[in-house]
Design a protein around this motif. Structure first.
Motif, PDB file in Angstrom:
ATOM      1  N   HIS A 101      44.379  40.892  50.711  1.00 29.58           N
ATOM      2  CA  HIS A 101      43.393  39.852  51.002  1.00 29.58           C
ATOM      3  C   HIS A 101      43.378  38.772  49.929  1.00 29.58           C
ATOM      4  O   HIS A 101      42.414  38.026  49.808  1.00 29.58           O
ATOM      5  CB  HIS A 101      41.999  40.479  51.136  1.00 29.58           C
ATOM      6  N   GLY A 102      44.442  38.769  49.154  1.00 31.78           N
ATOM      7  CA  GLY A 102      44.569  37.697  48.180  1.00 31.78           C
ATOM      8  C   GLY A 102      44.106  38.100  46.798  1.00 31.78           C
ATOM      9  O   GLY A 102      43.581  39.185  46.583  1.00 31.78           O
ATOM     10  N   ASP A 103      44.349  37.198  45.853  1.00 32.36           N
ATOM     11  CA  ASP A 103      43.893  37.426  44.491  1.00 32.36           C
ATOM     12  C   ASP A 103      42.392  37.165  44.414  1.00 32.36           C
ATOM     13  O   ASP A 103      41.679  37.816  43.671  1.00 32.36           O
ATOM     14  CB  ASP A 103      44.630  36.484  43.543  1.00 32.36           C
ATOM     15  N   ILE A 116      46.395  40.997  33.719  1.00 35.74           N
ATOM     16  CA  ILE A 116      45.837  39.693  33.347  1.00 35.74           C
ATOM     17  C   ILE A 116      44.599  39.400  34.187  1.00 35.74           C
ATOM     18  O   ILE A 116      43.564  38.964  33.678  1.00 35.74           O
ATOM     19  CB  ILE A 116      46.888  38.570  33.526  1.00 35.74           C
ATOM     20  N   LYS A 117      44.722  39.681  35.473  1.00 32.50           N
ATOM     21  CA  LYS A 117      43.602  39.412  36.383  1.00 32.50           C
ATOM     22  C   LYS A 117      42.355  40.180  35.933  1.00 32.50           C
ATOM     23  O   LYS A 117      41.252  39.647  35.917  1.00 32.50           O
ATOM     24  CB  LYS A 117      44.003  39.862  37.793  1.00 32.50           C
ATOM     25  N   LEU A 118      42.565  41.441  35.572  1.00 37.19           N
ATOM     26  CA  LEU A 118      41.425  42.260  35.151  1.00 37.19           C
ATOM     27  C   LEU A 118      40.861  41.784  33.808  1.00 37.19           C
ATOM     28  O   LEU A 118      39.663  41.781  33.578  1.00 37.19           O
ATOM     29  CB  LEU A 118      41.839  43.729  35.086  1.00 37.19           C
ATOM     30  N   LEU A 124      38.526  33.126  53.479  1.00 37.15           N
ATOM     31  CA  LEU A 124      39.546  32.276  52.894  1.00 37.15           C
ATOM     32  C   LEU A 124      40.176  33.074  51.764  1.00 37.15           C
ATOM     33  O   LEU A 124      39.500  33.445  50.813  1.00 37.15           O
ATOM     34  CB  LEU A 124      38.862  31.020  52.336  1.00 37.15           C
ATOM     35  N   ASN A 125      41.455  33.376  51.882  1.00 36.74           N
ATOM     36  CA  ASN A 125      42.112  34.203  50.871  1.00 36.74           C
ATOM     37  C   ASN A 125      43.074  33.370  50.036  1.00 36.74           C
ATOM     38  O   ASN A 125      43.966  32.721  50.574  1.00 36.74           O
ATOM     39  CB  ASN A 125      42.857  35.364  51.531  1.00 36.74           C
ATOM     40  N   PHE A 126      42.890  33.450  48.743  1.00 35.05           N
ATOM     41  CA  PHE A 126      43.703  32.646  47.825  1.00 35.05           C
ATOM     42  C   PHE A 126      44.755  33.518  47.157  1.00 35.05           C
ATOM     43  O   PHE A 126      44.423  34.549  46.576  1.00 35.05           O
ATOM     44  CB  PHE A 126      42.831  32.022  46.741  1.00 35.05           C
ATOM     45  N   PHE A 127      45.987  33.073  47.243  1.00 32.51           N
ATOM     46  CA  PHE A 127      47.071  33.757  46.539  1.00 32.51           C
ATOM     47  C   PHE A 127      47.564  32.819  45.457  1.00 32.51           C
ATOM     48  O   PHE A 127      47.990  31.700  45.749  1.00 32.51           O
ATOM     49  CB  PHE A 127      48.200  34.105  47.510  1.00 32.51           C
TER      50      PHE A 127
END
Length: 550
Positions: free
Chosen positions: A35-37, A465-467, A82-85
């Motif tokens: 579902h994206g980042d 990195i995301k975390l 709205l899913n952002f990658f």
RNA sequence: GCCCUCGUAGCUCAGGGGAUAGAGCGUCGGAUUCCUAAUCCGUGUGCGCAGGUUCGAAUCCUGCCGGGGGCGCCA
């Protein structure tokens, strides 16, 4: 990153002339990576005010957003998500900017507050037990979280050094003194006295100081209480807890602040006399029944000096007052807020954290404790047995809304089952990597520069990195819910993600952190160093040490 | 009886309006001749019950059931 995406969406809304609809939409990290980042519910939330199909709205927004170079793609899914990658490069750049923020100081809140947090406030009539320990650690950690966010925090300990309990302590002391010195001591102490070995040994230590005031229980009590308070401070120091201010109940009497606050309450018109006592009409503030301020014998209830204390607190002009106390004092909340309001202050600035009970077990075996007989395990004993790190960590592992079972066996065990070691080991491993690299002649000072991280493309690297980017959000959440355990869970999530990533290096050379060409090596080390920094910060906030080696 | 809190996998617990509800432990099976095995991977018919609000509920509201705490002119 979330903030940036939200801005992008807002710009897109403006370009479509849909701004200012006020609806309350969010950008969040979806649980599922497909579902994206990041994702947003904006289209669904705006469906009503726009009177349009959410998927249509999402489509229009997606078209407007796809222009940004940082997005890999923007998708529409389900009912209108709205899913952002994001591109890997977006994360690589985010890591550089995160690492350059000097240990994440940029996460400071926009408007720092002055916050007074009162916790522990244990009666100086005995050693600290487990419940005090939980209170102390949760209170102190909450203070650390708030400080990390840039607030100005004052830690305060209210000493009940005036009431009957001091006299009771004195009587208990006198009993033991007589017993020790072979004088007739009277009946064995009952429920109306403090018992247990600690009183007896304390009296032995202080025989000289109290022998001339055996006829004055209050005086003896004060002498004993003074020493007991010092021991409380010592115990707290062992888990790295220090107070900025100790507030003596006795001082309220000396300065006649209690009389002043009673006068102020009388003025508010919320008091009345009945059956020879002075009452405070707390039922006007949602309490079950009215409360007595001055008993018919002329003395105060415990509540009255507390009111004066809170009046004093509020006069000192903080933005927020936090009180950490046992859930068994829950009945106190409504009446104290009532008092604050009647005194003309804002009761919303006064908040209570009610701590549930702590019990003790050794593996599967519960450890019996009975406060009544004086037979309970002290904080000091726990710290001596399992160490300060495990003590703090374990007290933080559960939400304070729920009761806590402290497992001595697990707290002591040096294995991955023990979450303290698990978290610390991740940090030690990162430290070890940097050490190894330095030994191999790598110039780690190159990591201080902004470098290109285009080789960091493995999914686990981007996930890490995301975390890490959630650092500020997570702290804010813990602060606004007043729930320090959230920091522990975040810490463990990061540790786990890293351990997983690290172990893959055993089978997959792309995951090796040290066996790399110099350019790639530096990039991997950049990640290692940043993560180590994040873990060290979180451990510090929890008051747990971050070992370089284990 | 009233008030506060909790009820989520066999156990201990996260998750406080989003899509297929997670982690640790336990069970069973597996990886790693390694930059510290104090490591990792696989293995799960679960949100106490019933209504309601909502496009959408473990999450918010109401009621009930069950555990803990509190309902003193004690502190």
């Amino acid at each position: 990153m979330k903030v940036w995406i939200k801005q992008q969406v807002e710009e897109a809304l403006e370009s479509l002339a849909w701004q200012g609809l006020g609806a309350d939409w969010v950008v969040e990290e979806p649980k599922q990576s497909s579902h994206g980042d990041y994702s947003s519910n904006v289209a669904m939330v705006l469906a009503k005010p726009l009177k349009k199909n959410p998927r249509e709205i999402a489509q229009a927004l997606a078209d407007a957003l796809r222009l940004s170079a940082r997005f890999d793609k923007v998708e529409i899914a389900g009912p209108g998500f709205l899913n952002f990658f994001l591109k890997a490069q977006t994360y690589q750049e985010a890591l550089v900017s995160l690492a350059s923020q000097e240990a994440f100081k940029a996460n400071h809140v926009a408007e720092p507050q002055r916050i007074l947090i009162e916790f522990v406030s244990a009666n100086p009539t005995g050693p600290m037990h487990l419940g005090h320990g939980r209170n102390a650690v949760v209170g102190d950690t909450l203070a650390r979280i708030l400080e990390a966010l840039g607030h100005q925090v004052v830690r305060e300990f209210y000493i009940n050094d005036h009431g009957v309990q001091i006299e009771t302590l004195g009587r208990s002391g006198i009993y033991y003194f007589k017993k020790i010195h072979g004088m007739s001591a009277g009946e064995a102490p009952g429920e109306d006295m403090y018992r247990g070995e600690y009183v007896e040994t304390l009296v032995k230590d202080l025989s000289h100081e109290i022998k001339n005031s055996l006829g004055d229980p209050l005086s003896v009590g004060k002498t004993l209480a003074k020493v007991l308070l010092e021991r409380v401070k010592e115990d707290l120091a062992k888990v790295d807890i220090y107070f900025d201010h100790y507030f003596s109940e006795d001082s309220l009497y000396e300065s006649s602040k209690i009389k002043q606050s009673i006068e102020a309450l009388k003025k508010s018109g919320k008091t009345y006399e009945e059956e020879g006592a002075l009452w405070f009409k707390t039922t006007d503030f949602g309490d079950d029944k009215d409360r007595v301020l001055i008993k018919s014998d002329g003395s105060y209830t415990y509540f009255t000096p507390d009111i004066a204390y809170h009046q004093d607190k509020f006069k000192r002009g903080f933005d927020l007052y936090l009180n950490v106390m046992g859930a068994d004092h829950g009945g106190y909340v409504t009446r104290m807020k009532a008092a604050v309001e009647a005194l003309g202050f804002d009761p919303q600035k006064l908040e209570f954290l009610l701590m549930q009970l702590v019990s003790l077990k050794r593996g599967e075996v519960p450890v019996a404790m009975s406060k009544r007989s004086g037979d309970y395990v002290t904080l000091k004993e726990i710290v001596e047995e399992v160490g300060a790190d495990a003590t703090r960590f374990f007290f933080l592992m559960r939400s304070h809304h729920t009761s806590l079972e402290f497992d001595l066996e697990l707290a002591k065990s040096q294995s991955s089952e023990n979450p303290v070691y698990y978290a610390q080991y991740a940090h030690a491993r990162l430290a070890s990597l940097l050490r190894k690299a330095a030994e191999a002649g790598i110039d780690l000072s190159k990591l201080a520069q902004k470098i290109d991280l285009s080789s960091l493309t493995l999914p686990e690297e981007l996930d890490l990195i995301k975390l890490m980017l959630q650092f500020g959000d997570r702290l804010n959440l813990a602060a606004s819910f007043r729930e320090p355990h959230r920091v522990i869970f975040y810490l463990l999530e990061l540790a786990k993600l890293f351990q997983n990533y690290y172990t893959q290096g055993k089978t997959d050379p792309r995951y090796r952190l040290l066996d790399q060409e110099e350019e790639v090596l530096l990039q991997k080390l950049f990640l290692v160093r940043a993560l180590k920094e994040v873990l060290a910060n979180l451990l510090k906030i929890c008051g747990v040490s971050a070992p370089e080696k284990m």
